[in-house]
Enzyme design. Structure first.
Site, PDB file in Angstrom:
ATOM      1  N   GLU A 140       0.818  -1.373  -0.184  1.00 25.77           N
ATOM      2  CA  GLU A 140       0.078   0.039   0.025  1.00 25.77           C
ATOM      3  C   GLU A 140       0.797   1.269   0.394  1.00 25.77           C
ATOM      4  O   GLU A 140       0.658   2.462  -0.637  1.00 25.77           O
ATOM      5  CB  GLU A 140      -0.781  -0.614   0.766  1.00 25.77           C
ATOM      6  CG  GLU A 140      -2.111  -1.007   1.156  1.00 25.77           C
ATOM      7  CD  GLU A 140      -1.930  -1.987   1.377  1.00 25.77           C
ATOM      8  OE1 GLU A 140      -0.657  -3.149   1.880  1.00 25.77           O
ATOM      9  OE2 GLU A 140      -2.625  -2.982   1.298  1.00 25.77           O
TER      10      GLU A 140
ATOM     11  N   HIS B 144     -11.622  -4.912  10.677  1.00 17.62           N
ATOM     12  CA  HIS B 144     -12.583  -5.026   9.235  1.00 17.62           C
ATOM     13  C   HIS B 144     -13.753  -3.625   8.931  1.00 17.62           C
ATOM     14  O   HIS B 144     -14.418  -5.113   7.985  1.00 17.62           O
ATOM     15  CB  HIS B 144     -12.690  -6.302   8.352  1.00 17.62           C
ATOM     16  CG  HIS B 144     -11.646  -6.607   7.936  1.00 17.62           C
ATOM     17  ND1 HIS B 144     -10.102  -7.189   8.409  1.00 17.62           N
ATOM     18  CD2 HIS B 144     -10.534  -6.682   6.386  1.00 17.62           C
ATOM     19  CE1 HIS B 144      -9.285  -7.655   8.124  1.00 17.62           C
ATOM     20  NE2 HIS B 144      -9.884  -7.741   6.118  1.00 17.62           N
TER      21      HIS B 144
HETATM   22  C1  LIG Z   1      -2.665  -4.446   4.911  1.00 20.44           C
HETATM   23  C2  LIG Z   1      -3.954  -5.226   4.467  1.00 20.44           C
HETATM   24  N1  LIG Z   1      -4.138  -5.035   3.030  1.00 20.44           N
HETATM   25  C3  LIG Z   1      -4.921  -5.811   2.296  1.00 20.44           C
HETATM   26  C4  LIG Z   1      -5.143  -6.747   3.114  1.00 20.44           C
HETATM   27  C5  LIG Z   1      -6.718  -7.447   2.377  1.00 20.44           C
HETATM   28  N2  LIG Z   1      -6.215  -8.536   2.230  1.00 20.44           N
HETATM   29  C6  LIG Z   1      -5.969  -9.744   2.691  1.00 20.44           C
HETATM   30  S1  LIG Z   1      -6.181 -11.547   1.996  1.00 20.44           S
HETATM   31  C7  LIG Z   1      -5.531 -10.828   0.916  1.00 20.44           C
HETATM   32  C8  LIG Z   1      -4.458 -11.369   0.294  1.00 20.44           C
HETATM   33  C9  LIG Z   1      -3.289 -12.380   1.303  1.00 20.44           C
HETATM   34  O1  LIG Z   1      -2.355 -12.986  -0.173  1.00 20.44           O
HETATM   35  P1  LIG Z   1      -1.482 -13.771   0.053  1.00 20.44           P
HETATM   36  O2  LIG Z   1      -0.559 -12.926   1.716  1.00 20.44           O
HETATM   37  O3  LIG Z   1      -0.528 -14.462  -0.164  1.00 20.44           O
HETATM   38  O4  LIG Z   1      -2.380 -14.637   1.334  1.00 20.44           O
HETATM   39  P2  LIG Z   1      -2.989 -16.446   0.981  1.00 20.44           P
HETATM   40  O5  LIG Z   1      -4.529 -15.453   1.520  1.00 20.44           O
HETATM   41  O6  LIG Z   1      -3.214 -16.493   0.288  1.00 20.44           O
HETATM   42  O7  LIG Z   1      -3.059 -17.142   2.127  1.00 20.44           O
HETATM   43  C10 LIG Z   1      -5.371  -9.220   0.967  1.00 20.44           C
HETATM   44  C11 LIG Z   1      -4.973  -8.125  -0.097  1.00 20.44           C
HETATM   45  C12 LIG Z   1      -4.870  -6.447   4.547  1.00 20.44           C
HETATM   46  N3  LIG Z   1      -5.756  -7.834   4.906  1.00 20.44           N
HETATM   47  N4  LIG Z   1      -3.717  -6.330   4.835  1.00 20.44           N
END
Ligand SMILES: Cc1ncc(C[n+]2csc(CCOP(=O)(O)OP(=O)(O)O)c2C)c(N)n1
Lengths: 355, 340
Positions: A82, A151
Site C-alpha cells: 500500500e 475490517h
Molecule cells: C495491509 C492489508 N492489505 C490488504 C488486505 C486485504 N487482503 C486480505 S488477504 C489478502 C491476500 C493475501 O494473500 P497472501 O498473503 O498470499 O495470503 P493468502 O490469502 O493467499 O493465504 C489481501 C489483499 C489486508 N488484509 N491487509
C-alpha cells in the site's frame, strides 16, 4: 425520496434534481463504476489502481467491468504494497495524471498513512500552492456483518481531522455517481469512502435505498454540500452514509405517530457544510448526530461545536448515537450493541422529542 | 531443498509420519466442519452477515503440510504469529479446539470471548496470535523472539503469512531487523500462488521469496511440492539454527489453496480451475504412508474417527455456549466510562 424533499433540496443547494422514480435504477456500486468509467473515457490521464481491482472487479464491486473496458494498463492490480502504490498514485498525480487508488478497507490505512497524510495531503500546502495532487483515494468503510475490529471501522473522522484532503461519503447511488465525478475532476486529493452496506451488493443485507434512480449523463454533486433528505420540524438528525438509511427508516416510522424528523445527509466531511447544519438546528432546535465512527474526538463533537459557536443557545436538545469508544466486536450480539442501529436512533429521537 | 534435509526427511520414523498425517487429518476435518457450519445458514443466496458464523471466512484447505511440518518442531513455549488464514496453524500449534471453535462462532466460550473472531485469535497459553492486516504478524514475532532471548529461554518465534504478504513493507523491515539482531525467528511464507485474485507472477518480482532472504543475509529455502516431510525437514534445520542462537531463516512452501480466497469467492478470475490446480496433499500423503507400510488403512480410519469426534465435540460445545451479553460490549476496553 418524496417530491417535497426534491423541491426543498433544489431550493437549498441548487443541486441537479434526482430523476423521478421509474427511470433507470442502479445500485451504488454500479453508479460508482459508471462515474469512473465515464471519466476514464473522457480523460486519458485517469486510471485505477489497487488490490483486486482488475479481474476481481474490486472486493466491493467498485471497479467491476472496468478491466474489460479499459485493459490492464489503466485498471491496475497491485501487490500488497500500500505505501508503494498509494505513493505511486501521489507521484503520478503530481505529474498530471488523475489516479483513483483503492485502499481495500479503510482499516488498512495504518500501513500506508504516511503517504496519505504527510504527502498526499500536505504537498499542495508545502509547495505554496505550486503543486496539485488531483488524486482520489477510495476505500470501503463500515461494519454490521461481523467482520471484526480490523475490517469494520468507519474512520472518516480520522481523515477529516488531518488537514489537506477532502473527505466525501455517499449514502446512495445518485450521490455516489455525482460525488465520484466531482472527486475525479477535483484538483485536490479526495478520500472517497463508500460504506459496504450502501453499495447494494448481492451478498450483503440491502437497504432499499441502496438502489435508486441515476441519470445516464454525467453530473457532479458538489463536494461540501449537505442535503436535507427528509424535511421535518420536531428534531434534526445530522448523519451520513449507511446511518442515513437507518435514520430515514426511523423517520418514516415515527411520522405515523406524528413525530416529524428532519434528516440531513452530510455527504462530505471536508469541506463540511456548516451552513446547512446550522439551518436545520435553527429550524428544530433539537439535534441528534448519528455517526458510525467512534464517538470521542470525532464528527459528533465537531457538529456540536459548529452549532455552539454559531449560537450557544440555539439548541434545546443535543445528543449523539455513535460507535462508542471500543474496538468493533466480532460477535453479532456485541456488534449490534455498539452500532448506531435504527433501534438506538429511534430511542434517541423519542427522548429528544420528550425533552 | 538441500541434500541433508532430504536425508532428514528420510529418517522420519513411522510414528512421526503418522503424527504428521494425523495432524493434517485433524485440521482438514475441522475446516470441513467450519465450511459446513459457515454455509448452513447463509441462504437464500449468500448473505455474508447471516448465520451461525457471519463475517469473512478464510479456510486453509490444501495448506495443511505447512502447519503440520513446521509445528511438529515447536514447543508450547515457542511463539507463532499467523495471518488472516490461521486455523491450520492454530490447531497444529496445539490450540484447544473448543476455544478456537467458540471464538469462530462468536461465543463467550471462545478465546476472545467473541470479541476477536476468526482472524483475531489470541492464545497466550501457546504464545499464538494472528492479524487480519496482511504482513502485520511479522514484526510482533521479532518481539516474541526478543523477549524469549531476554528471558534466557531457547524458545523461538515463527511467523507465517502468504506470498502476497511478502510484498508489504513490514515483511522486509522484519527480515532486516531479525537478521541484524540475529533474532531466533523463522519466517514462513505460504505460497499458494494467489493473493486473493492476484497471481504471484503479478505481485512478486522474483520467482521465490527464498531469493529475498539472501538480500538480508539469512538462509532461505523454497520447497516445491506441498510435501509435509519436506517442510518438516526444512523446519528442522531452521529451528535448530534459531535455537542455537544462529539467527533467523526463511522457508517458503509452494502450497495450494483448494478453496476460494474466502468463502463466497466465486473465483471468476481463475483460469486454472478447470484443470485441477494441484493435488490435495492429504490423500497423497496418506497413500504414500500406506504404500510404505508406515500406516494401515485401519489406523487411518481410526485417525479420521478420532478427528471427527474431537471436531464435532468442539462444534457442539460452541453451539451450546452462551452468546456474549450485549451489555458487556464495552468490557475489556480501557477508556473512560468503560468497565473492565
Ligand atoms: C495491509 C492489508 N492489505 C490488504 C488486505 C486485504 N487482503 C486480505 S488477504 C489478502 C491476500 C493475501 O494473500 P497472501 O498473503 O498470499 O495470503 P493468502 O490469502 O493467499 O493465504 C489481501 C489483499 C489486508 N488484509 N491487509
Amino acid at each position: 425520496m418524496s417530491a417535497t424533499t426534491e423541491n426543498t433540496t433544489a431550493a437549498r443547494t441548487s443541486l441537479p434534481l434526482e430523476p423521478p422514480a421509474g427511470t433507470r435504477r442502479l445500485n451504488t456500486a454500479k453508479a460508482l463504476q459508471e462515474a469512473i468509467g465515464s471519466q476514464m473515457e473522457q480523460d486519458p490521464s485517469v486510471f485505477v489502481m489497487g488490490e483486486d481491482v482488475g479481474a476481481y472487479g474490486g472486493i466491493f464491486s467498485s471497479t467491476t467491468g472496468l478491466l474489460e473496458k479499459f485493459g490492464p494498463e489503466r485498471i491496475i492490480d497491485t501487490p500488497i504494497s500500500e505505501s508503494a502504490f498509494i505513493g505511486l498514485g501521489i507521484g503520478a498525480a503530481v505529474e498530471g495524471m488523475r489516479p483513483i487508488v483503492e485502499l481495500m478497507f479503510v482499516d488498512f490505512f495504518g500501513v500506508c498513512m504516511d503517504q496519505i497524510y504527510n504527502h498526499m495531503a500536505k504537498i499542495h500546502y508545502e509547495s505554496g500552492g505550486n503543486v496539485r495532487v488531483p488524486m482520489v483515494l477510495m476505500t470501503a468503510v463500515g461494519g454490521g456483518y461481523s467482520d471484526g475490529a480490523q475490517h469494520s471501522q468507519a474512520l472518516w473522522g480520522t481523515f477529516a481531522h488531518l488537514p489537506g484532503m477532502k473527505v466525501v461519503i455517499p449514502s446512495n447511488p445518485y450521490d455516489a455517481k455525482g460525488l465520484m465525478t466531482a472527486a475525479i475532476r477535483s484538483d485536490d486529493p479526495v478520500v472517497y469512502m463508500f460504506h459496504k452496506g450502501v453499495m447494494g451488493l448481492a451478498w450483503m443485507a440491502k437497504n432499499k435505498r441502496s438502489i435508486g434512480a441515476v441519470p445516464e449523463e454525467d453530473y457532479e454533486v458538489p463536494l461540501g454540500k449537505a442535503k436535507v433528505v427528509r424535511e421535518g420540524t420536531d428534531v434534526s438528525i445530522v448523519t451520513l452514509s449507511l446511518s442515513v438509511h437507518h435514520s430515514l427508516d426511523v423517520a418514516e416510522k415515527l411520522a405515523d405517530e406524528g413525530i416529524s424528523v428532519e434528516v440531513l445527509d452530510l455527504r462530505s466531511l471536508v469541506p463540511l457544510d456548516r451552513e446547512t447544519i446550522i439551518a436545520t438546528a435553527s429550524k428544530t432546535g433539537k439535534v441528534i448526530v448519528v455517526d458510525e465512527d467512534y464517538q470521542s474526538f470525532g464528527l459528533s463533537g465537531e457538529i456540536a461545536a459548529t452549532i455552539a459557536e454559531h449560537s450557544p443557545t440555539l439548541l434545546t436538545h443535543f445528543s449523539r448515537v455513535c460507535m462508542p469508544d471500543t474496538p468493533i466486536p466480532y460477535a453479532q450480539e456485541l456488534e449490534y450493541a455498539v452500532l448506531p442501529t435504527a433501534t438506538r436512533i429511534e430511542a434517541a429521537v423519542r427522548k429528544a422529542v420528550a425533552a | 531443498m538441500t541434500t541433508e534435509t532430504t536425508e532428514a526427511a528420510m529418517a522420519l520414523s513411522a510414528e512421526q509420519r503418522q503424527g504428521l498425517l494425523r495432524q493434517m487429518i485433524l485440521i482438514r476435518t475441522f475446516e470441513e466442519a467450519i465450511l459446513r457450519e459457515y454455509h448452513a445458514d447463509k441462504g437464500p443466496g449468500f448473505d455474508i452477515g447471516k448465520g451461525l458464523i457471519p463475517g469473512e471466512m478464510h479456510l486453509a484447505a490444501g495448506q495443511e503440510p505447512v502447519a503440520a511440518g513446521i509445528c511438529a518442531h515447536l514447543e508450547q513455549g515457542d511463539g507463532l504469529t499467523a495471518a488472516h488464514r490461521p486455523h491450520h496453524l492454530a490447531i497444529a500449534k496445539g490450540m484447544n479446539l473448543r476455544s478456537l471453535t467458540g471464538e469462530i462462532f462468536g461465543r463467550e466460550s471462545g478465546l476472545g470471548r467473541g470479541r476477536g473472531g476468526h482472524m483475531h485469535l489470541f492464545d497466550p497459553s501457546i504464545h499464538f496470535s494472528c492479524s487480519g492486516i496482511v504482513a502485520e504478524g511479522f514484526p510482533p514475532a521479532l518481539g516474541q523472539a526478543f523477549a524469549f532471548r531476554n528471558a534466557g529461554t531457547n524458545n523461538i518465534a515463527v511467523t507465517v503469512a502468504g506470498e502476497g504478504a511478502a510484498n508489504a513493507g513490514a515483511f522486509h523491515e522484519s527480515l532486516n531487523l531479525a537478521a541484524l539482531w540475529k533474532l531466533p525467528v523463522i519466517f514462513v511464507i505460504e505460497d499458494n500462488d494467489w493473493g486473493i485474485s492476484v497471481p504471484r507472477s503479478s505481485s512478486t518480482s522474483v520467482p521465490s521469496n527464498a531469493v529475498r532472504a539472501a538480500g538480508y543475509g539469512i538462509p532461505g529455502v523454497r520447497i516445491e511440492g506441498n510435501d509435509v516431510e519436506a517442510v518438516y525437514a526444512a523446519a528442522a534445520e531452521a529451528v535448530a539454527r534459531a535455537r542455537a542462537g544462529e539467527g533467523p531463516s526463511l522457508i517458503e512452501v509452494h502450497t495450494l489453496r483448494l478453496l476460494g480466497h474466502f468463502e463466497g469467492d466465486a473465483q471468476g478470475y481463475r483460469t486454472d480451475l478447470a484443470t485441477v490446480p494441484g493435488e490435495d496433499p492429504i490423500p497423497v500423503y496418506r497413500q504414500k504412508l500406506l504404500d510404505a507400510g508406515a500406516v494401515t488403512e485401519a489406523e487411518v480410519a481410526a485417525m479420521e474417527d478420532e478427528a471427527r469426534a474431537q471436531v464435532e465435540d468442539a462444534v457442539e460445545h460452541a453451539k451450546n455456549s452462551p452468546t456474549p451479553n450485549p451489555a458487556e460490549a464495552l468490557k475489556y476496553v480501557f477508556v473512560e466510562g468503560a468497565s473492565s
